[in-house]
Design a protein around this motif. Structure first.
Motif, PDB file in Angstrom:
ATOM      1  N   UNK A   1      35.289  39.923  30.781  1.00 32.48           N
ATOM      2  CA  UNK A   1      36.515  40.650  30.447  1.00 32.48           C
ATOM      3  C   UNK A   1      37.308  40.834  31.740  1.00 32.48           C
ATOM      4  N   UNK A   2      38.509  40.251  31.795  1.00 25.51           N
ATOM      5  CA  UNK A   2      39.226  40.199  33.064  1.00 25.51           C
ATOM      6  C   UNK A   2      40.167  41.379  33.296  1.00 25.51           C
ATOM      7  N   UNK A   3      40.462  42.151  32.280  1.00 26.58           N
ATOM      8  CA  UNK A   3      41.421  43.240  32.473  1.00 26.58           C
ATOM      9  C   UNK A   3      40.912  44.260  33.477  1.00 26.58           C
ATOM     10  N   UNK A   4      39.638  44.619  33.354  1.00 22.68           N
ATOM     11  CA  UNK A   4      39.075  45.615  34.265  1.00 22.68           C
ATOM     12  C   UNK A   4      39.024  45.096  35.698  1.00 22.68           C
ATOM     13  N   UNK A   5      38.902  43.788  35.869  1.00 18.69           N
ATOM     14  CA  UNK A   5      38.796  43.206  37.210  1.00 18.69           C
ATOM     15  C   UNK A   5      40.161  42.954  37.838  1.00 18.69           C
ATOM     16  N   UNK A   6      41.100  42.464  37.054  1.00 18.93           N
ATOM     17  CA  UNK A   6      42.360  41.982  37.622  1.00 18.93           C
ATOM     18  C   UNK A   6      43.548  42.887  37.346  1.00 18.93           C
ATOM     19  N   UNK A   7      43.461  43.722  36.331  1.00 22.69           N
ATOM     20  CA  UNK A   7      44.593  44.562  35.966  1.00 22.69           C
ATOM     21  C   UNK A   7      45.445  43.906  34.885  1.00 22.69           C
ATOM     22  N   UNK A   8      46.204  44.738  34.179  1.00 23.40           N
ATOM     23  CA  UNK A   8      46.945  44.265  33.017  1.00 23.40           C
ATOM     24  C   UNK A   8      48.035  43.265  33.384  1.00 23.40           C
ATOM     25  N   UNK A   9      48.742  43.496  34.499  1.00 25.18           N
ATOM     26  CA  UNK A   9      49.829  42.593  34.874  1.00 25.18           C
ATOM     27  C   UNK A   9      49.304  41.186  35.143  1.00 25.18           C
ATOM     28  N   UNK A  10      48.211  41.077  35.869  1.00 23.60           N
ATOM     29  CA  UNK A  10      47.649  39.756  36.175  1.00 23.60           C
ATOM     30  C   UNK A  10      47.117  39.082  34.913  1.00 23.60           C
ATOM     31  N   UNK A  11      46.537  39.857  34.002  1.00 30.41           N
ATOM     32  CA  UNK A  11      46.062  39.287  32.743  1.00 30.41           C
ATOM     33  C   UNK A  11      47.239  38.741  31.938  1.00 30.41           C
ATOM     34  N   UNK A  12      48.362  39.435  31.961  1.00 29.51           N
ATOM     35  CA  UNK A  12      49.555  38.925  31.273  1.00 29.51           C
ATOM     36  C   UNK A  12      50.035  37.627  31.921  1.00 29.51           C
ATOM     37  N   UNK A  13      49.987  37.572  33.242  1.00 32.57           N
ATOM     38  CA  UNK A  13      50.379  36.338  33.939  1.00 32.57           C
ATOM     39  C   UNK A  13      49.444  35.188  33.553  1.00 32.57           C
ATOM     40  N   UNK A  14      48.145  35.459  33.500  1.00 36.78           N
ATOM     41  CA  UNK A  14      47.188  34.443  33.073  1.00 36.78           C
ATOM     42  C   UNK A  14      47.464  33.989  31.643  1.00 36.78           C
ATOM     43  N   UNK A  15      47.812  34.944  30.793  1.00 38.51           N
ATOM     44  CA  UNK A  15      48.109  34.618  29.398  1.00 38.51           C
ATOM     45  C   UNK A  15      49.300  33.680  29.303  1.00 38.51           C
ATOM     46  N   UNK A  16      50.363  33.988  30.045  1.00 31.65           N
ATOM     47  CA  UNK A  16      51.562  33.140  30.020  1.00 31.65           C
ATOM     48  C   UNK A  16      51.238  31.752  30.557  1.00 31.65           C
ATOM     49  N   UNK A  17      50.440  31.695  31.623  1.00 29.61           N
ATOM     50  CA  UNK A  17      50.090  30.399  32.210  1.00 29.61           C
ATOM     51  C   UNK A  17      49.250  29.560  31.251  1.00 29.61           C
ATOM     52  N   UNK A  18      48.194  30.143  30.693  1.00 30.81           N
ATOM     53  CA  UNK A  18      47.330  29.389  29.785  1.00 30.81           C
ATOM     54  C   UNK A  18      48.103  28.965  28.542  1.00 30.81           C
ATOM     55  N   UNK A  19      48.976  29.845  28.058  1.00 31.26           N
ATOM     56  CA  UNK A  19      49.800  29.488  26.894  1.00 31.26           C
ATOM     57  C   UNK A  19      50.701  28.304  27.202  1.00 31.26           C
ATOM     58  N   UNK A  20      51.167  28.203  28.451  1.00 26.70           N
ATOM     59  CA  UNK A  20      52.039  27.091  28.831  1.00 26.70           C
ATOM     60  C   UNK A  20      51.289  25.769  28.871  1.00 26.70           C
ATOM     61  N   UNK A  21      49.944  25.823  29.007  1.00 30.81           N
ATOM     62  CA  UNK A  21      49.150  24.603  29.071  1.00 30.81           C
ATOM     63  C   UNK A  21      48.993  23.944  27.709  1.00 30.81           C
ATOM     64  N   UNK A  22      48.736  24.778  26.698  1.00 28.81           N
ATOM     65  CA  UNK A  22      48.491  24.190  25.389  1.00 28.81           C
ATOM     66  C   UNK A  22      48.426  25.220  24.289  1.00 28.81           C
ATOM     67  N   UNK A  23      49.044  26.363  24.535  1.00 31.59           N
ATOM     68  CA  UNK A  23      49.007  27.429  23.549  1.00 31.59           C
ATOM     69  C   UNK A  23      49.662  27.014  22.244  1.00 31.59           C
ATOM     70  N   UNK A  24      49.131  27.498  21.180  1.00 29.34           N
ATOM     71  CA  UNK A  24      49.691  27.203  19.869  1.00 29.34           C
ATOM     72  C   UNK A  24      49.395  28.332  18.917  1.00 29.34           C
ATOM     73  N   UNK A  25      50.097  28.361  17.837  1.00 26.18           N
ATOM     74  CA  UNK A  25      49.905  29.411  16.861  1.00 26.18           C
ATOM     75  C   UNK A  25      48.612  29.204  16.080  1.00 26.18           C
TER      76      UNK A  25
END
Length: 287
Positions: A263-287
Motif C-alpha cells: 500500500x503506497x499511500x502511507x509510504x509516499x503520501x496522497x499527492x504522489x499516489x495521485x501522480x502515480x495514478x495519472x502516470x500509470x493511466x497514461x500507459x494503458x489505463x482503460x475503463x
C-alpha cells in the motif's frame, strides 16, 4: 667537473645527452610559461584556503568562504521543491478527473509519477512497466481490478493482499487440488487453453467446460472474461499473469499463487499516489 658544452650553431648549452651525434639543447622555458606555472601554484594555494580542501582525521578544512557543495545542492533542491509546491498542492487538493483535465497539471503529474515509478515500482513492474511472470504489465488494457483513474488510485493506495492496510484489495483463488479430482483439473485446464489456443487433448474440453461452469464461473464469469470486483483475471484474452502453458494452468488451478502489492499511500503520501495514478493511466489505463 665536466666541461660545459656549447652548441656551435645556436650558442646554447647542451644537456650532455647525445644520440647518434645529435645533442640535446638545454633551452630554458619561456618566461610567460614559467610565470603562468607560478601563478597556478599561487591560485591552488589560495583556492585551498578559500574553499574546503584538505582532509583531516574526522572532517576536512572548511575554507574561509564557508562554501559547501552539499549546502548548495540542498538549497537548489529546496528552491525546486518550492517551485513545485504550487502544483503539488493543487494535485493533493483536486480530484483525479480535474487533474487530468488540466493540461499543465496533467503534464506535471505524469512527470512526477514517472519519477516515483522508477524509484518505487520498477523492481516488480520493470523500468518500462512491462511486468513479467507474476507481475502485471501496465502497458496493456488488461486490468484485474480496473484501469480507470479511481480503480488505479485505490489499488496503488491500499495495495493488494497487503495485511498492514485494512482497505487493501483482497481475493484468493481456492486450491482446487482439495476440491477437484486430478482428472477434473486436467479437463478444466484444457478448457481454459481452448479459449485462446489448442489444448493437448481436445476430448478434455467439453467435460472441462462443465467443471469450469460448476467451480470457476462464479468468479471468472460464464464467458471466462473475469470479474474486476474481486480481481478475477480474464481467461479469454491470451494475456497470462502467472502461467504460460497448459501444465502451468493446471498447477495454478491446483495450488494457486497469490501476489502481494504494498500500500503506497502511507509510504509516499496522497499527492504522489495521485501522480502515480495519472502516470500509470497514461500507459494503458482503460475503463
Amino acid at each position: 667537473m665536466a666541461q660545459k658544452h656549447i652548441d656551435e650553431i645556436s650558442g646554447v648549452e647542451t644537456t650532455g645527452h647525445e644520440w647518434d651525434g645529435i645533442r640535446e639543447l638545454n633551452n630554458p622555458m619561456p618566461r610567460w610559461w614559467v610565470y603562468t606555472f607560478y601563478l597556478t601554484i599561487l591560485w591552488a594555494i589560495g583556492y585551498t584556503i578559500a574553499y574546503p580542501a584538505w582532509p583531516l582525521l574526522k572532517e576536512n578544512t572548511k575554507g574561509v568562504l564557508g562554501f559547501s557543495s552539499r549546502a548548495q545542492v540542498a538549497a537548489e533542491l529546496n528552491e525546486a521543491k518550492a517551485a513545485q509546491s504550487v502544483f503539488v498542492e493543487k494535485i493533493a487538493a483536486l480530484p483525479l478527473a480535474e487533474i487530468v483535465a488540466d493540461p499543465e497539471l496533467a503534464q506535471f503529474a505524469t512527470a512526477g509519477g514517472a519519477a516515483a515509478f522508477k524509484v518505487n515500482c520498477t523492481p516488480c513492474h520493470g523500468s518500462g512497466a512491462s511486468g513479467g511472470v507474476g507481475y502485471p504489465n501496465l502497458n496493456d488494457d488488461d486490468w484485474l481490478w480496473g484501469g480507470d483513474l479511481e480503480s488505479l488510485y485505490t489499488t496503488i493506495s491500499h495495495g493488494i493482499r497487503y495485511d498492514s492496510d485494512p482497505d487493501t484489495r483482497v481475493s484468493e483463488m481456492p486450491a482446487f487440488a482439495d476440491i477437484l479430482e486430478p482428472e477434473q483439473v486436467k479437463q478444466v485446464a484444457a478448457y481454459v487453453v481452448s479459449l485462446t489456443g489448442t489444448p493437448s487433448d481436445a476430448a478434455l474440453v467439453e467435460p472441462g467446460k462443465q467443471v469450469f461452469a460448476d467451480n470457476c464461473a462464479s468468479c471468472h464469469g460464464e464467458d471466462a472474461k473475469g470479474g474486476r470486483d474481486f480481481g478475477a483475471p480474464n481467461l479469454a484474452d491470451a494475456i497470462w499473469l502467472k502461467v504460460n502453458g497448459e501444465a502451468e494452468i493446471a498447477a495454478q488451478v491446483s495450488h494457486p499463487k497469490h501476489g502481494v502489492m504494498p500500500a503506497w499511500n502511507a509510504r509516499l503520501g496522497d499527492a504522489t499516489v495521485k501522480e502515480l495514478t495519472v502516470y500509470v493511466h497514461s500507459l494503458g489505463g482503460g475503463e
